[in-house]
Design a protein around this motif. Structure first.
Motif, PDB file in Angstrom:
ATOM      1  N   SER A  90       5.898  -8.074  -7.854  1.00  0.00           N
ATOM      2  CA  SER A  90       4.478  -8.642  -7.285  1.00  0.00           C
ATOM      3  C   SER A  90       3.994  -7.754  -5.942  1.00  0.00           C
ATOM      4  O   SER A  90       2.883  -8.191  -5.511  1.00  0.00           O
ATOM      5  N   ASP A  91       4.974  -6.970  -5.665  1.00  0.00           N
ATOM      6  CA  ASP A  91       4.783  -6.343  -4.415  1.00  0.00           C
ATOM      7  C   ASP A  91       4.481  -4.923  -4.329  1.00  0.00           C
ATOM      8  O   ASP A  91       5.107  -4.088  -4.938  1.00  0.00           O
ATOM      9  N   PRO A  92       2.986  -4.693  -3.946  1.00  0.00           N
ATOM     10  CA  PRO A  92       2.556  -3.033  -4.261  1.00  0.00           C
ATOM     11  C   PRO A  92       3.424  -2.228  -3.457  1.00  0.00           C
ATOM     12  O   PRO A  92       3.691  -0.979  -3.956  1.00  0.00           O
ATOM     13  N   GLY A  93       4.187  -2.601  -2.364  1.00  0.00           N
ATOM     14  CA  GLY A  93       4.996  -1.752  -1.649  1.00  0.00           C
ATOM     15  C   GLY A  93       6.436  -1.425  -2.293  1.00  0.00           C
ATOM     16  O   GLY A  93       7.107  -0.391  -2.102  1.00  0.00           O
ATOM     17  N   ALA A  94       6.631  -2.266  -3.347  1.00  0.00           N
ATOM     18  CA  ALA A  94       7.923  -1.844  -4.128  1.00  0.00           C
ATOM     19  C   ALA A  94       7.770  -0.910  -5.133  1.00  0.00           C
ATOM     20  O   ALA A  94       8.663  -0.533  -5.782  1.00  0.00           O
ATOM     21  N   GLN A 155      -0.438  -9.010  -9.805  1.00  0.00           N
ATOM     22  CA  GLN A 155      -0.381  -9.636  -8.351  1.00  0.00           C
ATOM     23  C   GLN A 155      -0.463  -8.338  -7.523  1.00  0.00           C
ATOM     24  O   GLN A 155      -1.095  -8.631  -6.538  1.00  0.00           O
ATOM     25  N   ALA A 156       0.418  -7.332  -7.927  1.00  0.00           N
ATOM     26  CA  ALA A 156       0.603  -6.187  -7.041  1.00  0.00           C
ATOM     27  C   ALA A 156      -0.602  -5.485  -7.041  1.00  0.00           C
ATOM     28  O   ALA A 156      -1.158  -4.907  -5.783  1.00  0.00           O
ATOM     29  N   VAL A 157      -1.369  -5.295  -8.331  1.00  0.00           N
ATOM     30  CA  VAL A 157      -2.534  -4.418  -8.098  1.00  0.00           C
ATOM     31  C   VAL A 157      -3.572  -5.134  -7.560  1.00  0.00           C
ATOM     32  O   VAL A 157      -4.456  -4.675  -6.723  1.00  0.00           O
ATOM     33  N   TYR A 165      -5.332  -4.514   2.331  1.00  0.00           N
ATOM     34  CA  TYR A 165      -3.998  -3.821   2.233  1.00  0.00           C
ATOM     35  C   TYR A 165      -4.020  -2.350   2.816  1.00  0.00           C
ATOM     36  O   TYR A 165      -4.746  -1.618   2.529  1.00  0.00           O
ATOM     37  N   ASP A 166      -3.011  -2.102   3.624  1.00  0.00           N
ATOM     38  CA  ASP A 166      -2.769  -1.166   4.411  1.00  0.00           C
ATOM     39  C   ASP A 166      -1.719  -0.134   3.572  1.00  0.00           C
ATOM     40  O   ASP A 166      -0.620  -0.409   3.975  1.00  0.00           O
ATOM     41  N   PRO A 167      -1.941   0.782   2.844  1.00  0.00           N
ATOM     42  CA  PRO A 167      -0.825   1.644   2.024  1.00  0.00           C
ATOM     43  C   PRO A 167      -0.020   2.493   3.207  1.00  0.00           C
ATOM     44  O   PRO A 167       1.171   2.445   2.575  1.00  0.00           O
ATOM     45  N   GLY A 168      -0.364   2.552   4.179  1.00  0.00           N
ATOM     46  CA  GLY A 168       0.632   3.221   5.116  1.00  0.00           C
ATOM     47  C   GLY A 168       1.758   2.349   5.485  1.00  0.00           C
ATOM     48  O   GLY A 168       2.906   2.777   5.589  1.00  0.00           O
ATOM     49  N   ALA A 169       1.189   1.136   5.943  1.00  0.00           N
ATOM     50  CA  ALA A 169       2.102   0.103   6.470  1.00  0.00           C
ATOM     51  C   ALA A 169       2.907  -0.686   5.146  1.00  0.00           C
ATOM     52  O   ALA A 169       4.017  -1.244   5.418  1.00  0.00           O
ATOM     53  N   GLN A 170       2.376  -0.463   3.967  1.00  0.00           N
ATOM     54  CA  GLN A 170       2.563  -1.244   2.858  1.00  0.00           C
ATOM     55  C   GLN A 170       2.865  -2.805   3.096  1.00  0.00           C
ATOM     56  O   GLN A 170       3.581  -3.416   2.755  1.00  0.00           O
ATOM     57  N   ALA A 171       1.732  -3.096   3.783  1.00  0.00           N
ATOM     58  CA  ALA A 171       1.392  -4.442   3.818  1.00  0.00           C
ATOM     59  C   ALA A 171      -0.002  -4.937   3.939  1.00  0.00           C
ATOM     60  O   ALA A 171      -0.878  -4.107   4.245  1.00  0.00           O
ATOM     61  N   LEU A 172      -0.299  -6.368   3.846  1.00  0.00           N
ATOM     62  CA  LEU A 172      -1.527  -6.697   4.160  1.00  0.00           C
ATOM     63  C   LEU A 172      -1.761  -6.622   5.587  1.00  0.00           C
ATOM     64  O   LEU A 172      -1.083  -6.901   6.518  1.00  0.00           O
ATOM     65  N   ALA A 173      -3.034  -6.071   6.066  1.00  0.00           N
ATOM     66  CA  ALA A 173      -3.392  -6.185   7.343  1.00  0.00           C
ATOM     67  C   ALA A 173      -4.787  -6.185   7.555  1.00  0.00           C
ATOM     68  O   ALA A 173      -5.718  -5.208   7.687  1.00  0.00           O
ATOM     69  N   PRO A 174      -5.286  -7.483   7.414  1.00  0.00           N
ATOM     70  CA  PRO A 174      -6.888  -7.713   7.514  1.00  0.00           C
ATOM     71  C   PRO A 174      -7.562  -7.053   8.478  1.00  0.00           C
ATOM     72  O   PRO A 174      -6.998  -7.151   9.816  1.00  0.00           O
ATOM     73  N   GLY A 175      -8.722  -6.352   8.348  1.00  0.00           N
ATOM     74  CA  GLY A 175      -9.201  -5.746   9.509  1.00  0.00           C
ATOM     75  C   GLY A 175      -8.946  -4.299   9.649  1.00  0.00           C
ATOM     76  O   GLY A 175      -9.614  -3.666  10.587  1.00  0.00           O
ATOM     77  N   ASN A 176      -7.864  -3.974   9.179  1.00  0.00           N
ATOM     78  CA  ASN A 176      -7.445  -2.584   9.491  1.00  0.00           C
ATOM     79  C   ASN A 176      -8.291  -1.381   8.918  1.00  0.00           C
ATOM     80  O   ASN A 176      -8.541  -1.534   7.715  1.00  0.00           O
ATOM     81  N   PRO A 177      -8.900  -0.400   9.700  1.00  0.00           N
ATOM     82  CA  PRO A 177      -9.482   0.436   9.117  1.00  0.00           C
ATOM     83  C   PRO A 177      -8.978   1.391   8.149  1.00  0.00           C
ATOM     84  O   PRO A 177      -9.535   2.022   7.301  1.00  0.00           O
ATOM     85  N   SER A 178      -7.644   1.129   8.036  1.00  0.00           N
ATOM     86  CA  SER A 178      -6.814   1.958   7.139  1.00  0.00           C
ATOM     87  C   SER A 178      -6.748   1.217   5.721  1.00  0.00           C
ATOM     88  O   SER A 178      -6.035   1.817   4.750  1.00  0.00           O
ATOM     89  N   ASP A 179      -7.219   0.046   5.480  1.00  0.00           N
ATOM     90  CA  ASP A 179      -7.247  -0.644   4.520  1.00  0.00           C
ATOM     91  C   ASP A 179      -7.867  -0.105   3.273  1.00  0.00           C
ATOM     92  O   ASP A 179      -8.918   0.418   3.443  1.00  0.00           O
TER      93      ASP A 179
END
Length: 566
Positions: A90-94, A155-157, A165-179
């Motif tokens: 369920s984790d896209p980072g996995a 769920q991962a997709v 979702y910030d792919p660099g941090a592999q985590a949810l980061a609301p408002g991040n310009p890298s999302d």
């Protein structure tokens, strides 16, 4: 519902150029939906060149790109018997970061081009998510897929494309310009009533009993829960169920196709008379066996009742778009349970009856998400192996049928989209690939425009082409690129209804049509013509299309002959 730009067009009528000869009559009565979204798909070229293919789609005026998301392509160790130890599906980072690269690019480039992405969360399960019992030597990746594992994949997709979702941090980061951009258009599986897409179609041990509806119901439940959990619900997103193959066989067996309405009835746990199943008939299909269970059914399977719509692939083979042959000449079967465009009313009526069984009065919209006509050339026609039953269309006839099909679809208020499957013919035509495979493209495999290229970009259809002199004719059409041009320039776009006495011209503009609403490409007017001749649509726009000659920004539709009798 999250489907974009589906607003009614306001039609402003320009001045008459040949005033003495041509008179514009009042716009035709409002018919059907007046607008529908345009969907296009070409996974092969999109995967090879996301930016270039999306630019081509934009030049053609497509609003929505349908994108396949094969599960096994993104999953780790897809050929292993077991998922990797400790893998959180369920984790896209996995997942391997490289496995997301293509879809990240498509979603990002599509946002730049103003094209909505429809992610089709199709099958192709990794080996570790398939059930037991697949026949030895068979490589079908859609054998009894695990609903739980599929839900985790969805769920991962959905998390990755939640807009947070910030792919660099592999985590949810609301408002991040890298999302990554948000995706708000989803389809669950692909052609579940077709054996190669979901198997076994029949219940093992009794293949005459429907099995694929039971599996698909469980996959829907899992996907729906995953989408809801990640902020993708029907209030904000378009979520489609079905993606139905439009035909099927009386005997579906293991890997054949089930007729779509047979499939839907079993999916909703009713018999051929739309009565709820009971006893063994219910149990073997995974349905409630009691009245109390049936009352709980809508709450337990919300996708069947709360989805944004049901998607269909209403291909008309080589037939005219209003004429599904009955019985089916290829297998002698009745077409009463088909959902092709020629009998699309079957689907609407069935959906309404299925809803009413459970006390719902929803009229689920229908989305056409895959359609097209295969042409000869490149195919050999009649097909050498069909004993004369398969007669592919010439490119000109396919273009005519395409425009006619879109008009039929536009007239139906239940149908919310019109699709084109493939921009390019997929293969170099040789005997070993049956002369080009599924050759429904707008361009040949070399990139040469077929007649359908202009027909898709500027649809034109006249329901009646012969009349008495002085009688007005209905002219219906669409200026598909006008929507993007209006968005880019901030001004209403115009197109010209052009007329010539002969196919070689010269053509003169006899009426200018102005589309004031960028949400619709359609117009529907009545025009008196000066005599017999040729009608077409002309539209000028910046040279977004590399196929346009240098310095030429004028594109035209296919031509239509009109005949006026004295």
């Amino acid at each position: 519902m999250g489907c974009p730009r589906r607003r009614t067009a306001a039609l402003l009528l320009g001045s008459v150029v040949l005033a003495a000869a041509v008179t514009l009559i009042a716009a035709a009565e409002a018919l059907g939906s007046q607008s529908q979204a345009s969907v296009i798909e070409d996974d092969t070229h999109l995967q090879a060149d996301p930016a270039g293919t999306l630019a081509r789609m934009r030049a053609l005026g497509a609003e929505i790109v349908r994108v396949s998301v094969p599960w096994q392509t993104i999953a780790p160790a897809p050929n292993a018997a077991h998922a990797p130890r400790g893998f959180d599906a369920s984790d896209p980072g996995a997942y391997p970061a490289a496995n997301w690269k293509l879809w990240d690019a498509i979603v990002t480039d599509a946002r730049r081009d103003g094209i909505t992405v429809d992610l089709d969360l199709m099958g192709g399960a990794p080996r570790w998510a398939q059930g037991p019992g697949r026949p030895a030597g068979n490589g079908n990746p859609n054998w009894e897929p695990s609903p739980a594992a599929y839900g985790q994949f969805v769920q991962a997709v959905a998390t990755r494309y939640s807009g947070n979702y910030d792919p660099g941090a592999q985590a949810l980061a609301p408002g991040n310009p890298s999302d990554l951009p948000r995706v708000s258009f989803w389809a669950i599986w692909n052609e579940p009533n077709y054996g190669p897409s979901l198997a076994p179609q029949g219940v093992p041990g009794d293949l005459t009993v429907e099995n694929s509806p039971r599996m698909y119901r469980r996959l829907l439940d899992a996907a729906w829960s995953a989408l809801q959990a990640t902020g993708h619900g029907p209030a904000t997103d378009t979520i489609l169920i079905g993606e139905l193959a439009p035909r099927g066989a009386n005997r579906w067996g293991v890997f054949s196709g089930m007729k779509p309405l047979v499939f839907l009835r079993a999916l909703y746990c009713v018999d051929s008379s739309y009565r709820v199943l009971r006893g063994t008939a219910a149990r073997i299909r995974g349905c409630p066996t009691t009245a109390a269970g049936s009352r709980r059914f809508p709450a337990q399977h919300p996708a069947l009742f709360a989805a944004s719509g049901v998607s269909d692939h209403p291909y008309m083979r080589w037939y005219a778009p209003n004429d599904e042959l009955d019985p089916d000449p290829t297998n002698g079967s009745s077409t009463a349970d088909y959902t092709t465009l020629g009998v699309i009313g079957n689907l609407g009526r069935a959906l309404d009856r299925l809803q009413r069984v459970y006390g719902s009065h929803r009229r689920l919209p229908i989305f056409d998400t895959e359609f097209g006509y295969i042409t000869s050339p490149p195919k050999r026609s009649p097909d050498p192996g069909s004993h004369g039953k398969v007669v592919y269309l010439s490119p000109a006839t396919a273009a005519f049928y395409m425009n006619w099909a879109e008009y039929i679809s536009w007239r139906n208020p239940r149908v919310r989209s019109f699709a084109q499957y493939l921009i390019y013919d997929p293969l170099r035509p040789v005997a070993s690939n049956d002369w080009g495979g599924f050759a429904s493209g707008l361009l040949s495999w070399k990139g040469v425009p077929k007649a359908a290229y202009n027909a898709w970009r500027l649809p034109l259809y006249l329901p009646v082409t012969t009349a008495r002199a002085g009688q007005a004719l209905q002219v219906w059409g669409c200026v598909r690129p006008a929507q993007d041009e209006a968005h880019d320039t901030g001004t209403a776009q115009t197109a010209q209804i052009q007329f010539a006495k002969t196919p070689s011209g010269p053509f003169a503009t006899i009426q200018t049509v102005t589309l004031s609403d960028p949400g619709s490409c359609y117009f529907d007017v009545r025009v008196k013509f000066p005599g017999s001749g040729i009608v077409r649509i002309g539209f000028g726009y910046p040279a977004l299309d590399p196929l346009l000659p240098a310095g030429n920004d004028q594109v035209v539709s296919r031509s239509v002959q009109v005949t006026l009798r004295k």
